[in-house]
Motif scaffolding. Structure first.
Motif, short mmCIF file in Angstrom:
data_model
loop_
_atom_site.label_atom_id
_atom_site.label_comp_id
_atom_site.label_asym_id
_atom_site.label_seq_id
_atom_site.Cartn_x
_atom_site.Cartn_y
_atom_site.Cartn_z
N ARG A 135 -3.26 -0.74 -10.14
CA ARG A 135 -2.29 -0.34 -9.12
C ARG A 135 -1.42 0.58 -9.55
O ARG A 135 -0.78 0.46 -10.72
N ALA A 136 -0.40 1.43 -9.23
CA ALA A 136 0.43 1.95 -8.64
C ALA A 136 1.51 2.30 -7.72
O ALA A 136 1.28 1.90 -5.92
N SER A 137 3.15 1.65 -7.64
CA SER A 137 3.54 1.66 -6.74
C SER A 137 5.07 2.43 -6.98
O SER A 137 5.08 1.96 -8.49
N THR A 138 5.54 2.49 -5.76
CA THR A 138 6.97 3.21 -5.53
C THR A 138 8.04 2.33 -4.80
O THR A 138 7.17 2.16 -3.64
N ARG A 139 8.92 2.41 -5.20
CA ARG A 139 10.38 1.31 -4.08
C ARG A 139 10.97 2.44 -4.31
O ARG A 139 11.57 2.39 -4.89
N PHE A 140 11.12 2.31 -2.91
CA PHE A 140 13.31 3.09 -2.65
C PHE A 140 13.94 2.29 -1.80
O PHE A 140 13.46 1.88 -0.45
N ILE A 141 15.08 1.87 -2.27
CA ILE A 141 15.92 0.99 -1.80
C ILE A 141 17.49 2.18 -1.39
O ILE A 141 17.49 2.15 -2.29
N TYR B 52 -5.83 7.58 -16.12
CA TYR B 52 -4.80 8.47 -16.66
C TYR B 52 -4.27 9.44 -16.06
O TYR B 52 -3.41 10.18 -15.08
N ASN B 53 -5.44 10.90 -16.04
CA ASN B 53 -5.40 11.64 -15.02
C ASN B 53 -5.22 11.20 -13.10
O ASN B 53 -4.18 11.71 -12.95
N ASN B 54 -5.91 10.39 -12.83
CA ASN B 54 -5.33 10.91 -11.30
C ASN B 54 -4.28 9.51 -10.92
O ASN B 54 -4.17 9.39 -10.05
N LEU B 55 -4.20 8.90 -11.87
CA LEU B 55 -2.89 7.75 -12.01
C LEU B 55 -1.53 8.52 -11.25
O LEU B 55 -1.09 9.03 -10.07
N TRP B 56 -1.47 9.87 -11.40
CA TRP B 56 -0.33 10.89 -10.92
C TRP B 56 -0.38 11.38 -9.94
O TRP B 56 0.58 12.18 -8.98
N ASP B 57 -1.15 12.37 -9.77
CA ASP B 57 -1.86 12.51 -8.33
C ASP B 57 -1.80 11.17 -7.43
O ASP B 57 -0.69 11.67 -5.81
N GLU B 58 -1.69 9.75 -7.48
CA GLU B 58 -1.59 9.34 -6.56
C GLU B 58 -0.72 8.75 -6.46
O GLU B 58 0.05 8.35 -5.17
N PRO C 187 21.61 11.69 -0.24
CA PRO C 187 20.53 10.64 -0.12
C PRO C 187 20.98 9.24 -0.33
O PRO C 187 21.51 9.13 -1.72
N PRO C 188 20.90 8.49 0.52
CA PRO C 188 21.15 7.71 0.12
C PRO C 188 20.56 6.25 -0.41
O PRO C 188 20.58 5.15 -0.49
N ILE C 189 19.99 7.05 -0.92
CA ILE C 189 19.22 5.99 -2.61
C ILE C 189 19.94 5.40 -3.27
O ILE C 189 20.90 6.14 -4.50
N GLN C 190 19.75 3.66 -3.31
CA GLN C 190 20.51 2.99 -4.58
C GLN C 190 20.12 2.95 -5.41
O GLN C 190 20.50 2.82 -6.66
N THR C 191 18.28 2.51 -5.06
CA THR C 191 17.87 2.10 -6.63
C THR C 191 15.77 2.70 -6.05
O THR C 191 15.93 2.52 -5.28
N ALA C 192 15.78 3.53 -7.39
CA ALA C 192 13.46 3.49 -7.37
C ALA C 192 13.25 3.19 -8.46
O ALA C 192 13.88 3.18 -9.27
N VAL C 193 12.02 2.45 -7.77
CA VAL C 193 11.00 2.02 -8.81
C VAL C 193 10.07 2.45 -8.73
O VAL C 193 8.99 2.42 -7.77
N PHE C 194 9.21 2.72 -10.00
CA PHE C 194 7.72 3.17 -10.24
C PHE C 194 7.33 1.89 -11.11
O PHE C 194 7.66 1.18 -12.00
N GLN C 195 6.04 1.40 -11.02
CA GLN C 195 5.52 0.17 -11.41
C GLN C 195 3.73 0.79 -11.50
O GLN C 195 3.30 0.85 -10.62
N ILE C 196 3.05 -0.04 -12.50
CA ILE C 196 2.33 0.15 -13.26
C ILE C 196 1.52 -0.57 -12.85
O ILE C 196 1.84 -1.59 -14.11
N GLY C 197 0.36 -1.44 -12.90
CA GLY C 197 0.09 -2.58 -13.27
C GLY C 197 -1.58 -2.13 -13.71
O GLY C 197 -2.36 -1.25 -13.52
N PHE C 198 -1.55 -2.97 -14.35
CA PHE C 198 -3.11 -2.42 -15.53
C PHE C 198 -3.56 -4.00 -16.17
O PHE C 198 -3.21 -5.29 -16.42
N ASP C 199 -5.13 -3.53 -16.21
CA ASP C 199 -5.46 -4.91 -17.58
C ASP C 199 -5.73 -4.68 -18.94
O ASP C 199 -5.86 -3.00 -18.80
N SER C 200 -5.11 -5.18 -19.79
CA SER C 200 -4.97 -4.63 -21.34
C SER C 200 -6.06 -5.70 -21.63
O SER C 200 -6.32 -6.63 -22.22
#
Length: 250
Positions: free
Chosen positions: A135-141, A219-225, A12-25
């Motif tokens: 917000r939920a995001s994933t980034r693969f470099i 919280y529950n559908n965050l992981w489905d997303e 696999p050529p993955i250098q970096t993997a990033v997972f982000q959760i954005g929220f209002d608190s």
């Protein structure tokens, strides 16, 4: 189409993997020292390094008619940073985001389980249920090394194009970026890809895929997303590879 199966890559050529959760608190930020220190202690079995990043702002105020005085604010914490001893795992926490980054990617399941565990600790201890995920995001470099390449179209299905006699000389490197919107599932992708200058007879190809969901999540559908984000990321990745490139990674 998103449920399509893809091969497991032995290289696999993955250098970096990033997972982000954005929220209002509703939690105040910066956090109380005793609270964030307790969180740091809770995750210290993996994240042994804990730092605070400070920010200052500049303010211009009038002293006399045309004179201006520059005032520098007191340093304010804008990011909490947690890292493993070898810096291969990093967490960045701001007022509205939780970012988990790994530079030694193993499998999606293991990384998501780790993210889920740490996010659960953080949201329970620090946010205490008073938040909304927006917000939920994933980034693969990725970085793919192509040996003795002549024609990029033999390796990738998206590449630089120019009509004859438009570009003078040989192209040493290039970078292109495009954004797509998947309106039926409310997801965006930002893709950056291109060749770096050759190293001897090796042509490094950078393939950066950022997949973002901007919908409000529980919280529950965050992981489905996140599972949906993974499917979009995989389709973007594998659809761009020709069989010749895929064989280099199998």
């Amino acid at each position: 189409m998103l449920n399509q199966k893809y091969p497991t890559l032995s290289k696999p050529p993955i250098q970096t993997a990033v997972f982000q959760i954005g929220f209002d608190s509703i939690s105040s930020f910066p956090f109380k020292d005793e609270l964030i220190n307790a969180f740091a202690k809770k995750i210290s079995n993996v994240f042994t390094v804990f730092n605070r990043n400070y920010n200052r702002t500049l303010e211009l105020g009038k002293v006399r008619h045309e004179d201006k005085k520059v005032k520098i604010s007191e340093p304010i914490i804008d990011t909490y940073i947690f890292a493993s001893s070898d810096n291969s795992l990093v967490i960045n926490i701001t007022k509205s985001s939780f970012i988990f980054e790994t530079r030694k990617y193993t499998t999606w399941e293991k990384q998501i389980d780790q993210l889920r565990e740490i996010w659960s600790i953080y949201s329970d201890m620090i946010l205490a249920g008073g938040y909304k995920v927006n917000r939920a995001s994933t980034r693969f470099i990725n970085r793919i090394e192509i040996p003795e390449m002549v024609d990029p179209t033999q390796y990738f299905n998206t590449t630089l194009y120019a009509a004859s006699n438009v570009i003078q000389g040989e192209v040493d490197s290039f970078l292109i970026r495009y954004t797509t919107k998947l309106k039926d599932i409310d997801i965006q992708t930002h893709v950056t890809q291109g060749f770096e200058p050759a190293i001897g007879k090796i042509f490094p190809f950078v393939f950066d895929i950022d997949v973002i969901s901007l919908k409000e999540l529980t919280y529950n559908n965050l992981w489905d997303e996140f599972d949906i984000l993974r499917k979009v990321k995989n389709k973007t990745f594998f659809s761009n590879l020709t069989e010749k490139t895929l064989n280099l990674l199998l």
